[in-house]
Scaffold this active site. Structure first.
Site, mmCIF file in Angstrom:
data_model
loop_
_atom_site.group_PDB
_atom_site.id
_atom_site.type_symbol
_atom_site.label_atom_id
_atom_site.label_comp_id
_atom_site.label_asym_id
_atom_site.label_seq_id
_atom_site.Cartn_x
_atom_site.Cartn_y
_atom_site.Cartn_z
ATOM 1 N N CYS A 1 16.163 13.849 31.521
ATOM 2 C CA CYS A 1 16.123 14.182 32.945
ATOM 3 C C CYS A 1 17.507 13.962 33.568
ATOM 4 C CB CYS A 1 15.083 13.333 33.658
ATOM 5 S SG CYS A 1 14.946 13.670 35.431
ATOM 6 N N CYS B 1 5.126 39.379 51.435
ATOM 7 C CA CYS B 1 4.924 38.655 52.685
ATOM 8 C C CYS B 1 4.081 37.427 52.391
ATOM 9 C CB CYS B 1 4.235 39.549 53.720
ATOM 10 S SG CYS B 1 3.886 38.707 55.283
ATOM 11 N N CYS C 1 12.477 16.500 36.328
ATOM 12 C CA CYS C 1 12.001 16.718 34.959
ATOM 13 C C CYS C 1 11.382 18.105 34.811
ATOM 14 C CB CYS C 1 10.962 15.661 34.581
ATOM 15 S SG CYS C 1 11.576 13.975 34.491
#
Length: 223
Positions: free
Chosen positions: A111, A58, A37
């Site tokens: 979704c 880094c 979602c």
């Protein structure tokens, strides 16, 4: 994916690449957003996290930030498991500004995860019954919070009276203050104080005492 399929509530946390911020998140299948979602940046980018490398960056490691985020995660887990306090659905942490943003992560009705969509459907179907149970619990807690007089029933017969009961209590007290015939009070009550009667003085006794004192003085002077 496994938690969505098994209806398993879980929590996750993370620390940013620069190690100065992080977050914790509660994921309840069907109630809150899953990773499909609202996917994290790495997931949304569609790249392999193991090969993720940006030029000039880094990945830092700051134990204090990790300790704070880990503590927040454990505290949130304890509140959820032991059912006390308010469980945070999403809590962020910015160590540079001491900023703790919090928000709710609602699931996405579109979704891409079929298991998440199924859990959302189940959640909406059970929502009325859950809301009714929560309301009944709040009403029960509110009624239990009503204050009652302390020592309602005790061996010392202590009672707490309202101001409106003053007149009634005075009448009751007057009735209980009546003593049986032949008994008198040695101590005054709380309303009045009666001076004890003075013993009548005997003039003859005083005169005799003065004469005796005078004889003693005369004896001392003559010696």
């Amino acid at each position: 994916q496994a938690c969505n399929e098994l209806r398993q509530t879980w929590m996750e946390s993370g620390v940013s690449e620069d190690a100065v911020s992080g977050h914790i998140q509660l994921l309840v299948p069907g109630e809150t957003a899953c990773f499909a979602c609202a996917p994290p940046l790495v997931v949304a980018s569609g790249v392999d996290e193991r090969t993720l490398k940006r030029d000039g960056v880094c990945a830092a490691s700051l134990p204090t930030t990790m300790g704070v985020v880990a503590g927040l995660l454990v505290q949130n887990s304890l509140k959820y498991l032991l059912k006390f306090g308010q469980v945070s659905p999403y809590l962020g942490y910015n160590s540079l500004k001491d900023f703790f943003p919090t928000m709710e992560m609602r699931p996405n009705p579109q979704c891409s995860n079929p298991a998440c969509l199924e859990r959302q459907k189940e959640y909406m179907q059970s929502k009325p019954a859950r809301d009714a149970a929560a309301k009944a619990k709040m009403e029960a807690e509110a009624s239990a919070a009503i204050e009652y007089p302390v020592h309602m029933d005790n061996e010392w017969n202590i009672s707490v009276l309202d101001d409106s009961d003053t007149a009634t209590s005075s009448v009751q007290r007057a009735a209980t203050d009546i003593l049986p015939e032949g008994l008198v009070r040695e101590l005054p009550d709380e309303d009045t104080y009666v001076e004890p009667p003075a013993a009548p003085a005997s003039c003859g006794a005083i005169d005799d005492d003065l004469e005796e004192l005078q004889r003693q003085l005369d004896a001392l002077n003559s010696s």
